[in-house]
Enzyme design. Structure first.
Site, PDB file in Angstrom:
ATOM      1  N   CYS A 177       1.254  23.586  12.155  1.00  0.00           N
ATOM      2  CA  CYS A 177       1.701  24.623  11.202  1.00  0.00           C
ATOM      3  C   CYS A 177       1.371  24.255   9.757  1.00  0.00           C
ATOM      4  O   CYS A 177       1.534  25.085   8.856  1.00  0.00           O
ATOM      5  CB  CYS A 177       3.187  24.872  11.364  1.00  0.00           C
ATOM      6  SG  CYS A 177       3.650  25.227  13.062  1.00  0.00           S
ATOM      7  N   HIS A 212       5.734  28.202   5.414  1.00  0.00           N
ATOM      8  CA  HIS A 212       5.454  28.466   6.827  1.00  0.00           C
ATOM      9  C   HIS A 212       6.593  29.295   7.424  1.00  0.00           C
ATOM     10  O   HIS A 212       7.768  29.016   7.189  1.00  0.00           O
ATOM     11  CB  HIS A 212       5.306  27.140   7.573  1.00  0.00           C
ATOM     12  CG  HIS A 212       5.294  27.293   9.054  1.00  0.00           C
ATOM     13  ND1 HIS A 212       4.464  28.172   9.701  1.00  0.00           N
ATOM     14  CD2 HIS A 212       6.041  26.693  10.028  1.00  0.00           C
ATOM     15  CE1 HIS A 212       4.678  28.104  11.001  1.00  0.00           C
ATOM     16  NE2 HIS A 212       5.630  27.217  11.221  1.00  0.00           N
ATOM     17  N   ASN A 260       6.490  33.107  14.714  1.00  0.00           N
ATOM     18  CA  ASN A 260       5.859  31.911  14.148  1.00  0.00           C
ATOM     19  C   ASN A 260       4.404  31.871  14.623  1.00  0.00           C
ATOM     20  O   ASN A 260       4.161  31.740  15.821  1.00  0.00           O
ATOM     21  CB  ASN A 260       6.640  30.687  14.636  1.00  0.00           C
ATOM     22  CG  ASN A 260       6.063  29.367  14.159  1.00  0.00           C
ATOM     23  OD1 ASN A 260       4.928  29.310  13.687  1.00  0.00           O
ATOM     24  ND2 ASN A 260       6.844  28.312  14.301  1.00  0.00           N
TER      25      ASN A 260
HETATM   26  N1  ACO Z   1      17.950  33.369  24.422  1.00  0.00           N
HETATM   27  C1  ACO Z   1      19.232  33.136  24.738  1.00  0.00           C
HETATM   28  N2  ACO Z   1      19.766  31.914  24.757  1.00  0.00           N
HETATM   29  C2  ACO Z   1      18.963  30.891  24.461  1.00  0.00           C
HETATM   30  C3  ACO Z   1      17.612  31.060  24.121  1.00  0.00           C
HETATM   31  C4  ACO Z   1      17.108  32.370  24.118  1.00  0.00           C
HETATM   32  N3  ACO Z   1      15.835  32.646  23.803  1.00  0.00           N
HETATM   33  N4  ACO Z   1      17.059  29.846  23.860  1.00  0.00           N
HETATM   34  C5  ACO Z   1      18.041  28.938  24.015  1.00  0.00           C
HETATM   35  N5  ACO Z   1      19.189  29.567  24.391  1.00  0.00           N
HETATM   36  C6  ACO Z   1      20.489  28.980  24.666  1.00  0.00           C
HETATM   37  C7  ACO Z   1      20.387  27.524  25.056  1.00  0.00           C
HETATM   38  O1  ACO Z   1      20.126  27.422  26.429  1.00  0.00           O
HETATM   39  C8  ACO Z   1      21.761  27.024  24.683  1.00  0.00           C
HETATM   40  O2  ACO Z   1      22.643  27.405  25.685  1.00  0.00           O
HETATM   41  P1  ACO Z   1      23.820  26.399  26.137  1.00  0.00           P
HETATM   42  O3  ACO Z   1      24.655  26.187  24.903  1.00  0.00           O
HETATM   43  O4  ACO Z   1      24.494  27.160  27.216  1.00  0.00           O
HETATM   44  O5  ACO Z   1      23.121  25.171  26.588  1.00  0.00           O
HETATM   45  C9  ACO Z   1      22.116  27.840  23.451  1.00  0.00           C
HETATM   46  O6  ACO Z   1      21.240  28.984  23.463  1.00  0.00           O
HETATM   47  C10 ACO Z   1      21.961  27.086  22.150  1.00  0.00           C
HETATM   48  O7  ACO Z   1      20.693  26.459  22.165  1.00  0.00           O
HETATM   49  P2  ACO Z   1      20.208  25.625  20.941  1.00  0.00           P
HETATM   50  O8  ACO Z   1      18.834  25.104  21.198  1.00  0.00           O
HETATM   51  O9  ACO Z   1      21.270  24.662  20.535  1.00  0.00           O
HETATM   52  O10 ACO Z   1      20.108  26.774  19.839  1.00  0.00           O
HETATM   53  P3  ACO Z   1      20.057  26.620  18.305  1.00  0.00           P
HETATM   54  O11 ACO Z   1      21.193  27.364  17.722  1.00  0.00           O
HETATM   55  O12 ACO Z   1      19.789  25.231  17.870  1.00  0.00           O
HETATM   56  O13 ACO Z   1      18.733  27.447  17.992  1.00  0.00           O
HETATM   57  C11 ACO Z   1      16.389  27.218  17.554  1.00  0.00           C
HETATM   58  C12 ACO Z   1      17.485  27.096  18.597  1.00  0.00           C
HETATM   59  C13 ACO Z   1      16.352  28.642  17.033  1.00  0.00           C
HETATM   60  C14 ACO Z   1      15.031  26.884  18.166  1.00  0.00           C
HETATM   61  C15 ACO Z   1      16.735  26.224  16.437  1.00  0.00           C
HETATM   62  O14 ACO Z   1      16.886  24.936  16.929  1.00  0.00           O
HETATM   63  C16 ACO Z   1      15.734  26.221  15.372  1.00  0.00           C
HETATM   64  O15 ACO Z   1      15.676  27.119  14.560  1.00  0.00           O
HETATM   65  N6  ACO Z   1      14.895  25.170  15.309  1.00  0.00           N
HETATM   66  C17 ACO Z   1      13.815  25.107  14.386  1.00  0.00           C
HETATM   67  C18 ACO Z   1      12.619  24.965  15.136  1.00  0.00           C
HETATM   68  C19 ACO Z   1      11.645  26.063  14.956  1.00  0.00           C
HETATM   69  O16 ACO Z   1      11.854  27.144  14.454  1.00  0.00           O
HETATM   70  N7  ACO Z   1      10.524  25.711  15.442  1.00  0.00           N
HETATM   71  C20 ACO Z   1       9.418  26.545  15.401  1.00  0.00           C
HETATM   72  C21 ACO Z   1       8.233  25.759  15.760  1.00  0.00           C
HETATM   73  S1  ACO Z   1       8.065  24.385  14.789  1.00  0.00           S
HETATM   74  C22 ACO Z   1       7.459  24.817  13.375  1.00  0.00           C
HETATM   75  O17 ACO Z   1       6.907  25.856  13.225  1.00  0.00           O
HETATM   76  C23 ACO Z   1       7.615  23.868  12.300  1.00  0.00           C
END
Ligand code: ACO
Length: 324
Positions: A112, A249, A279
């Site tokens: 990215c 990004h 993304n």
């Molecule tokens: N739909 C519904 N539920 C989901 C989904 C989905 N698509 N994906 C995960 N869940 C569930 C998980 O299974 C988990 O359930 P559980 O509590 O029963 O185990 C729950 O949602 C929470 O999951 P987390 O991974 O803790 O969710 P979080 O609130 O951390 O959000 C996210 C996840 C959005 C990916 C977050 O970690 C984030 O924003 N990370 C940044 C990473 C990013 O955006 N990366 C992009 C690529 S990297 C880059 O471009 C730099």
């Protein structure tokens, strides 16, 4: 002395729109979950166009806008983590597609951060005085590397391409840069591992899909990337007031909101379009830039100062402050 300036910007996205509700039809997710955690509402997914096709549309649009022919182009760099193949490069295909027979072309892989790393590289090529004009394009078909059975990553990504024409200029417009890599933390974001598979090798495991430690990446963006922007501003004697727009990004709206707070800049200075495209990795910044030019926010008349910042796999991150 020769300098480089961004003289045109263009983007292209595949026609097919896939909404969060569409995804909810094929996996256990919901518009509410995706929107509230990421800001993403829909993304474009390619039906049949390869990364080189998306990039070729951008290259053609840049030439048309600049009223140049392909023979005017000295080099083409495509930043991508989803090339059509490792050989020939996506950039070589673009070179062939537009008929830029005098241009050398290569791909650059920095996830990215790819577009920012490519732009920083291209600026040096032109600044050397050896080349007059280059196309710098970020292009991705992430839909082919996402594991569609993994809802935690599948909902985040989209396909698209954007790019700029970089030309020689009399005065400096690239004011500052800072580029970083921390390979020790590379395991938190991976894709397309390649196994050893010769008759002489031990068998090895390799995961072809994109995998991500979401929490680690979130923290990395807020802490390391925001910190690097603050440092770059300090180092160059600038404050957020000196920057008209921060083009970051487009990973996630919550990351953007928190980074704006850390940098202590008004949120209005951080345009966002991940709602429409998800993304798109190396394509996200040039798509955003080209959209900002299209809707008149960025004028490309040399009167504004922007900060471009990419961050992602590698881990890699980097910023450029550009008079534009
Ligand atoms: N739909 C519904 N539920 C989901 C989904 C989905 N698509 N994906 C995960 N869940 C569930 C998980 O299974 C988990 O359930 P559980 O509590 O029963 O185990 C729950 O949602 C929470 O999951 P987390 O991974 O803790 O969710 P979080 O609130 O951390 O959000 C996210 C996840 C959005 C990916 C977050 O970690 C984030 O924003 N990370 C940044 C990473 C990013 O955006 N990366 C992009 C690529 S990297 C880059 O471009 C730099």
């Amino acid at each position: 002395m020769t300098f480089a300036k961004i003289s045109q910007a263009a983007f292209y996205v595949p026609e097919q729109v896939v909404t969060n509700d569409d995804l909810a039809q094929i996996m256990d997710t919901s518009d509410e979950w995706i929107s509230s955690r990421t800001g993403i509402k829909r993304r474009r997914i390619s039906r049949s166009e390869a990364t080189s096709d998306l990039a070729t549309h951008v290259a053609e649009a840049l030439l048309t806008k600049a009223e140049l022919s392909a023979s005017d182009i000295d080099f083409i760099i495509v930043a991508t983590i989803t090339p059509d193949a490792l050989m020939p490069s996506t950039a070589a295909k673009v070179q062939a597609n537009i008929g830029a027979s005098g241009a050398f072309a290569f791909d650059l892989t920095a996830a990215c951060s790819g577009f920012v790393f490519a732009l920083a590289t291209a600026e040096k090529l032109i600044g050397s005085g050896a080349y007059q004009r280059g196309l710098v394009i970020g292009a991705e078909t992430l839909s082919k590397t996402v594991d569609w059975s993994d809802r935690s990553t599948a909902v985040l990504f989209g396909d698209g391409a954007g790019g700029v024409l970089l030309e020689a200029a009399q005065s400096p417009s690239f004011l500052a840069e800072s580029l970083f890599t921390d390979g020790k933390r590379g395991a938190s974001l991976t894709s397309n591992e390649q196994p050893l598979q010769s008759p002489f090798s031990d068998s090895s495991e390799a995961d072809a899909f994109l995998r991500m430690d979401g929490r680690a990446i979130f923290d990395f963006a807020i802490r390391d990337v925001s910190g690097s922007i603050v440092n770059l501003l300090e180092k160059t004697g600038k404050t957020p007031d000196d920057i008209d727009y921060f083009l970051l990004h487009q990973a996630n709206i919550r990351i953007l909101d928190k980074m704006a707070k850390k940098i202590k800049a008004p949120r209005e200075k951080f345009p966002a379009n991940m709602m429409a495209y998800g993304n798109t990795s190396a394509a996200s910044i040039p798509i955003l830039l080209a959209e900002c030019v299209e809707n008149g926010i960025i004028k490309l008349d040399g009167s504004q100062t922007i900060l471009l910042c990419g961050f992602g796999g590698g881990l890699t991150w980097g910023s450029l402050i550009v008079k534009i």
